[in-house]
Structures are given as C-alpha cells and as structure tokens.
Design an enzyme around this catalytic site. Structure first.
Site, PDB file in Angstrom:
ATOM      1  N   THR A  41       0.867  -1.179   0.000  1.00 39.41           N
ATOM      2  CA  THR A  41       0.000   0.000   0.000  1.00 39.41           C
ATOM      3  C   THR A  41       0.904   1.229   0.000  1.00 39.41           C
ATOM      4  OG1 THR A  41      -1.760  -1.148   1.158  1.00 39.41           O
ATOM      5  CG2 THR A  41      -1.764   1.262   1.292  1.00 39.41           C
ATOM      6  N   LYS A  60      -1.277   6.841   8.266  1.00 40.16           N
ATOM      7  CA  LYS A  60      -0.461   6.861   7.046  1.00 40.16           C
ATOM      8  C   LYS A  60      -1.343   6.727   5.795  1.00 40.16           C
ATOM      9  CE  LYS A  60       1.282   3.437   5.066  1.00 40.16           C
ATOM     10  NZ  LYS A  60       1.861   2.160   4.623  1.00 40.16           N
ATOM     11  N   LYS A  71      -7.152   1.322  -3.663  1.00 44.62           N
ATOM     12  CA  LYS A  71      -6.797   0.748  -2.355  1.00 44.62           C
ATOM     13  C   LYS A  71      -6.848   1.828  -1.261  1.00 44.62           C
ATOM     14  CE  LYS A  71      -4.724  -1.448   1.037  1.00 44.62           C
ATOM     15  NZ  LYS A  71      -5.426  -2.369   1.909  1.00 44.62           N
TER      16      LYS A  71
END
Lengths: 291, 291, 291, 291
Positions: free
Chosen positions: A94, A239, A170
């Site tokens: 990711t 994040k 995502k």
C-alpha cells in the site's frame, strides 16, 4: 513460475508461503534475514540483496510503505537496476499514488513491466489465500501475473493500464474503513450517553442496515474498547488516510470527512496511541464527549 | 385488537393495511381524508379527529415529524386528552428525543402508557411487513404492543423502559446512513478524478468489504447520479441529521463528521436540491471537486 | 557589507534595491536574468550562478518556496558547495519547517551559518523597508545580519537559535490570515443572506472589535468581491496552509479550522480559481450558500 | 425620558445606572428584587412585574437570552399585554433571530414599536457608556430611542427597519470572536509544540498583523491559560454560536468553521468547563494536541 518476493511481514510471509505451496519457485528477500530463513525451510531460496530476487519470471514486493519501497527501488542493490529488460515487477504494497507513478515511469524507461496490485484483507485472509487483489497495469503484465494472483487471492479486480489507479482504489478503500470507524464511533458515543448498551446496538446495526463484515469487526472492537492487540494500528491508519488525502489534494478533491478522520488520528498519535488498533479513533471521540 | 392509527403517508398506509390483514380492527385518521377512505374499502373505520382514534386497545401514530405529532398530541381534538387512563400510545414516527421525552411525561401525568417504536425500512419493507422495529418504553406496554409489532415488522429490538432511547437509536441509525453517503461520495469523487469507473468501483466495494444493502443501494444511486425519484429526500435527511445533532448537543457529544454532513445538506438545500434523494450529498461533494 | 541576493521576485526585487540604497555591495542572481539586469543599473553586480553570489559577508535567498530553494541549495552551481566555511546564509523565503531543518543540518555539516528570516508584509512594505522580520538561528549569525535587517524592515522578532522556529511562526501567521478570511467569509455570507450591506458590515467590524489592518484589507476585498489582481493568490495561500498543516502533522497538532481552510482552497483550485486573491475563499463559501 | 428597564445583570445594571445619570426617569424590574433595590438608591423606581415597567416613553430589555425574554414577553405580567399602543420596546439582549422576528410580529399586531438593539462591549464598556449599539427597526422608533442610546453607548450602527437584522449582525460578531479564539488557539498549539514562547508570539502578532483589541485580550488569556474569572464563559459562547448556526441553517448558509467551534464548545461542556472563559476553547485544542 520463478518468482522473487521482497518483504516478509505480517502480510508478505503468508503470501510467499502460498506461492511455495502452489508450486512456484520462490526467492525471498527480507531486511531482517531471520524471516527469510523461516521460509527457506519451506523451500524458498534466500536472496542477499533485493537485486538477487530479480532473476525469475516476476518480482513481487510487499513492503510497509513508500519509504521501504523507495529503498528497494533506488537504494543499494536495487531492483530497478537488476530487473532485466521485459522483467515484471508486481508491487503489492500500500503506497502513494505519486510513488506508484514514479515507479511506472522508472520501469518504463528501462523497458520493464510494472503492475500495482495492492490487496484488501488482513493477515488471516493472506494466509488463507483469500485476499482481494486490486490490480492495474499493462495487459501483458497482467496475464503473466495471473498464476501468481491465483495462488494469493480469491478474486482480482482490474483497474486499467495505469498502475497507480489500483493504489488509488486501495487508498480510497482504507479511507472508507477509517471513515466508517469514525462515524460508528460518533454514533456509539451518542447512544452510550443515552444509556444504550453498545454491544446490543452493534448487534442491531449489523443484523439490519449494516450487515457487512467491517461493521461487525470494528463495531465489536469499539463496543468492547479492546484496542490491543492491533490488527492494523493508528499509525498505519493515519499513514493511509494521509496518502488518500495527498492523492485527493493532487487531483483537487476536497474530502472534509477525511479531514475529520485525519485530525482524530493526529490527536490519537499526540496522545501516544499510535500502537492501538485504528478503531481507537472511537476513543478520541468518546473522550471528547467526556466518556 | 382494536387499534387506532394516525398518519397514512408512504409508511403509515401500508402499515395500517398490514394490521387490517392480520385481523385487527383498525380506526384510521389522516389529515387529508381521502387517504383514510382508501383504507375504509379494506375494512378500516374512519375517525374524524385524532381523538376518535383513541378508543381501542392501542393507538399508533406514524407522522412526518415533530410538528405533525405535536399537532396531534396537543392540538384540536388531541390524543392526550382523549386516550383513557391506561390507554397505550405507540409512537412510530421519527421524532426528536426531546419531543419523545415530553410525550412520555405528558402521558405519564395522565396515567397513560407511551412506547416509542420508530422503524428501520423503506415503504417496500413496510408493505412487506419486513420492518425492523426499535422499541422502548414500559414493559407492560411492550407486551400489549407485541401482536401489533408482529403484524408490522420482522423483528423488534428493545431499548429499555425510557421511550426516547428508541428515538435516539433511530436517529443515530439515520445519521450513519447519511454519513455513509458522505464518505462514499468523497471516495467516489476521488476515484472518479483518477479515471476509475464508479459502477465498477461500487461493485468491488460491495462484493468485498462493504457487502451491506445500504452500500449497494446508495452506491448505485451515486454512481448513476440518479437522484430522482427520491426514496428519502435531502430535506428529510437534513431533518434527521439535525435531530441527531440536537440530541448530541443536549448530551454533550461532539460529532464532527455529522457536522460535515449537516453542512453539505445545507449547501444542497441552499442550491435548491431539497427534493433530490439524500444520496445527492455526493453531488455537492463532486461539484466542490470541480466534477 | 558585501551581500549576495538570490531571488528577485515581487518581494526580492525591492528588498535587494533597499540593500543597495543602504550602501551595501549587492551581487544578485535570478533565474531569469532580465530582472538582475534591472538591478545592475542601480549598482548591483550580476552573478551567473547561485554559487557566484556566495562570496560576500552574507547570502540572502528570497525564493517562491521549497522547490526553488532546493534547486539553489542542492542543484547545479549550488550555494551549499560554494559558501565558504563560516559563511552566512539568511533564508528569507516562506518555506517548510522540514526544509529549513534540512538546510540547518546541511549548513552545519559544512561549518556554515544559517538563519531563517521570513518576513511579514506585502511588496509595498518590502519597497518601503517596512517589513517585519521573523528571525531565528545562531546568535553569531544574527548579529552579523543586523545591518542587513535594518535596511530591509522596521522590526525584527527573534525566535531562538533553531532556524526553523522562525519558519513555523511565519507559517502560523499565514494560517491565521487565511483562517481570518474563512471566518469573515462565513460571517459575511450569513449577514448578506439577511439583507445586510457587506461594506457597511465590514466598516462596523473594523471600527469596533476588529480594528486591524488585515480585517480592513480583506473585508473590503470580500465585500467588493474584487479578487483580481491578486495580492497573494489562492495557489500561494493553499501552499502555505499546507505547509502549516504539514508542520502540525509532524508535531501532532490537530488543526480542524485549518482543515476547513485547506478544503476550501482545494475547492477553489478545483474550480480554476488558483489565480484569484486568496480572499476568494469567501467566494467558495458564498457559492455553497447559494449566493 | 421616562423609561422602563428590565434585566439588571452584569450589563443591564450599569446601563440602567447610566440612564439615571443622564437624567432619565427609570423604572427597573429584575427577577431577583435585590438588584433593583440597589438601583433604587440611585433614584430608580422599582416595578413589581415586567408590566409595571411599560408605562413610560420606552421600555428597554437586557436579559440573558431567549428564555428570559420569552418569559417577560409572554409570561405572567408580560410586556406585550402591558405596553400601550404606540409604546416602544427596545430589546438589547443577545437573542435569536427567530425570537426577534416573533417579537416584531407580536408587537406589530398590537400597534407597538419594536427595535432590536444588541450591543458590542463587555461590562466595563457598559459602565463607561462606551458600548457600540447595533440597532434595527422602524425609523420612528429609532429616533425616539436616540437619547437613550446616547446615554448608553459611544456609537450606533443601524441595520434597516427589520429588527432581527441587528440580532443577526450581533450573533455574527460573536461568532467571529469565537472563531478568532479557535484559530488563535490552533496557531498557538502549533507554535508551542515548536518551542515558541506563547506570550512573545502574541506580542508579535498584535504589534504586526493583528493589532486589534480582541486579539490582545484573548491572546493574553490563551498564552497565560488564565480562564478564570470568565469575562464571558464557555456556556454563553456556545449559546451564541448555536444561535448564529441556527440563523445560518434557517437561511441556508453552511459555516464549517462555525461547526468546528461548536464541536469544541460541546467538548468543553462535556468535560465540565462551561464556567471557564470562552478562550478555554484553546484548552480543548491544546489537549487534543497532547499539550
């Protein structure tokens, strides 16, 4: 297939193991060698540098984020230099849309193929080869990656030939989970103040309107205020929401609910809760309500 | 049972019909008499004033909100004056916590029983007797109401003996739907700007993480930008989010995501979109993103 | 003093001119040489590369932001390599806290001195040598810079020996201006909808509670909706609020009002208003209100 | 003039006293009689009921809010019934736009005149007859009120003939102060985390960009974290921001910065800080930042 695999964390380790079990020849690299050795017992070869994992039919990276992937991509013994012309890099981490775009350019300049293929699913899903794979990139690479995807997940969703589109999807999905936690946290602070039993409330919601696994999982964590051990922690959640907001900023999309989530993550980190499960967003909300 | 029924709107009409079909004797009142007449053909008696619907074993009210219920409660020919001592009022409208508390007091002072029993479900669910009923109030009233709930819904969730707790739960649930629309709207504005097909995106979400009916329903509306006809419109959505925020204010719960939703509803109303489906929150978001 | 000066934009040009007028020997560098030539007529020497401006008693940089300063700092003919040991770099640009920290480290490693000294004031204030200078860094450098500050501004506020503290203060001040525009924009949308004349409203505010120059300046722009020519445009305002938020993120400070401002800037940019004066934040607000 | 004066709180008491000193005949009413008695020593007559203060040339009300004014307007011994035809009511309380509109209607129906004339200024300004008066209503009433305004304030700003316009302006001004506290609180949390001395920071701001009294007053309170005694407390601040948001809602103006302020007030009240000075908004912000 002969495949290199870089990154043996909570997700990467079971994924590499599934590739081995599916009969692929896997060469693994991990920064801390000990994890690689565990896989060697299951039949993997060990690479000493990222570059040494680049000699098969494909290379998979599954790292913790931009920084780790940049180190592997451009650092000592890097993969950009080592992958042969026509070589295939499948980036399953990711990461930011911006880094994915940079990787696409860098691989393209070297005549290498790059797919972005981040996944939905927690470590248990990885272990059970039940991941959902969000993949984008050149059709050529996509068909070469198919046998690997088959060994790793239950379904592949493709998003065209621009790799970073998969990263965008995502990140947006992780934003949606964080936002769901935020909203559920607000609703549950409200009803708790009204004397409602939170477990019963979650049960009602998840047997009526919101009968989705994420509501069940996070509803239970919030109701029980059980934020350790963290499946995915506040720091990681922050994040990803940051990366979603960075992509939104770059493409000029105001996302005020995401800003609320971001502010609550920052409050959580400021208060030393970075290691708690990201459902602890609800704790910030509850504490603001005097609960 | 002999039951009075006040309020024959989109929800009330099929509910009253289900009571008749279940064999109850129903006396209906509706401000515009024509709707009552349609039910008379199905066997209902027609009351000329709210008070005339108060003579059975129970009275159900299913009105559009606080104002309508206040009129019936305290206005001309009102139910508070007409209900006998020991009479049972089952309030199924979506109203404020504050009004529900006032009704509980007013009925209590008169020796009458009051249950709050708002429902989850759209008109089709009402017609199919598949509503979820959120009920709270005195146990005595609850058991008397049971046969009626059986005729109206598929399941009853109870929330203790303070009636307004059920209203609070209902308002929180509507907030969660509105918030879900907001978050989905933000995520979809983001991915659309990245060239992702919104229908495909919704399909992915609702077959993976968010396999809940509301995500499917509203995801499709947002993807297709099909905001008419409205199942539940912006003005109604705004009303319910306001009531959730009013309850939150009274019990001191900051709900910043709810504030974001509120501000977007206001923007929608300011721009003349009050009659659109509340999924049109996503249109405000998209337009702020220049889409 | 002999001083190098890099960056002859709206602010830098009059500042360099003031140094010349105060009797300093100034060597100027500008990416587009034409602007340097104009100053040569006033007595400046022209440097062909940033490095050529590094040979005096001090070097001042006044560039548009991080990117421009990074190019000068680490790019072709860069100043880090050219400044002698003991050389003094006075960075007066509005840049990120992070870049200022990197510069402090880089200069420190080379035995060079670095002060951050961003300014408050628009080009007219620069021309009139009326800037307010926010300075931080080693005391040694501060005393050497004094004669230069005297030629450039009306007052120096010092913030200790960590240079980036001055950048933090500067960014926080720009956030406060942007936030003031946001809040004034909201208040004025509200009163305009109530039929109040916005000019009269601003006059009242600025002769009572808010008798500060920024309220007068921006209140007038908002009342007149006169967003061109831009004194400081939306894109620049967005950049600075982003940098303030980045610093806040790094030090774990949730700033929800700043998030609101950020979201409105993004909406403005999404709608093609990047070149308007940043007071056009108020236009986003007004348009959301249907004005 | 003969004038009735209802409401002898922190503001009303010195105002009534100024009227007496200016030579007007003042009949005062206060719910707790003791305060009226103190004024009687200064020459005021005491009314036993609100109605008894309605017999002069004008009636001034200066109460704590909607509820108190509603009691006086429609309650026992009320002023609506007692004011003669052509009588003048000058409402100087900070109340909602909606209540002001209701009063305008109610007085209009009875052939009475109604001005709204809320004020800017704290008790010291009231005592010094230095209030700023925001007045709106029929011109006729305005000229009759002039001698009274002269005795109470330093300047009158008029807002047309619809009384509630003055209330709207007043509420918007209080919102601007609360928003200023919020923004200053965020900026100061940010710089404090960077090691900046907050007093020095406020001094810089208020001698440069923000040289307005409110910045000085509240900047000092925030820097010193001295939230008692409260000049104007969190509960009052919350009330006024709510009224501003209610007016904004009614006229369809999204005010997201006001929503942020509202949420922080609610957090403050939830944490038992209702009696602190409203500058304690900054404490909520600081605590969210882990300070």
């Amino acid at each position: 297939m002969k495949v290199g695999f870089i990154g043996l964390g909570h997700m990467g380790e079971p994924m590499a193991r599934n590739l081995l079990e599916a009969g692929h020849e896997v060469t693994v690299f991990n920064r801390t060698r000990r994890k690689a050795e565990a896989l060697a017992e299951a039949g993997a070869r060990i690479a000493e540098r990222p570059a040494d994992a680049c000699r098969g039919d494909a290379l998979i990276t599954m790292l913790t984020g931009d920084e780790a992937l940049e180190a592997v991509g451009w650092g000592e013994g890097n993969i950009l230099g080592a992958l042969p012309k026509g070589g295939l890099h499948i980036g399953m981490s990711t990461i930011s849309v911006a880094l994915s775009d940079r990787l696409a350019d860098a691989h393209g300049e070297r005549g290498q193929l790059y797919l972005a293929a981040p996944v939905l699913g927690r470590p248990e899903a990885a272990a059970a080869a039940k991941l959902f794979i969000l993949a984008a990139g050149p059709a050529d690479g996509m068909s070469r990656a198919e046998p690997l995807f088959k060994a790793l997940g239950q379904q592949v969703f493709t998003w065209g030939d621009k790799p970073s589109a998969a990263n965008l999807v995502k990140l947006s999905a992780n934003f949606l989970i964080a936002a769901m936690i935020e909203c559920l946290g607000e609703a549950m602070a409200l009803v708790r103040k009204g004397g409602i039993d939170p477990r019963r409330y979650v049960e009602m919601l998840t047997t009526t309107l919101f009968a989705a696994p994420v509501y069940k999982t996070y509803g239970a964590i919030i109701a029980d205020e059980k934020f350790t051990p963290a499946g995915f922690n506040m720091a990681m959640g922050f994040k990803d929401v940051r990366l979603a907001l960075a992509a939104a900023e770059a493409s000029r999309v105001p996302m005020p609910a995401a800003s609320v989530v971001r502010d609550h993550f920052i409050a959580g980190l400021a208060q030393g809760q970075g290691e708690l499960d990201w459902a602890a967003l609800s704790r910030i909300i509850a504490s603001n309500a005097g609960l």
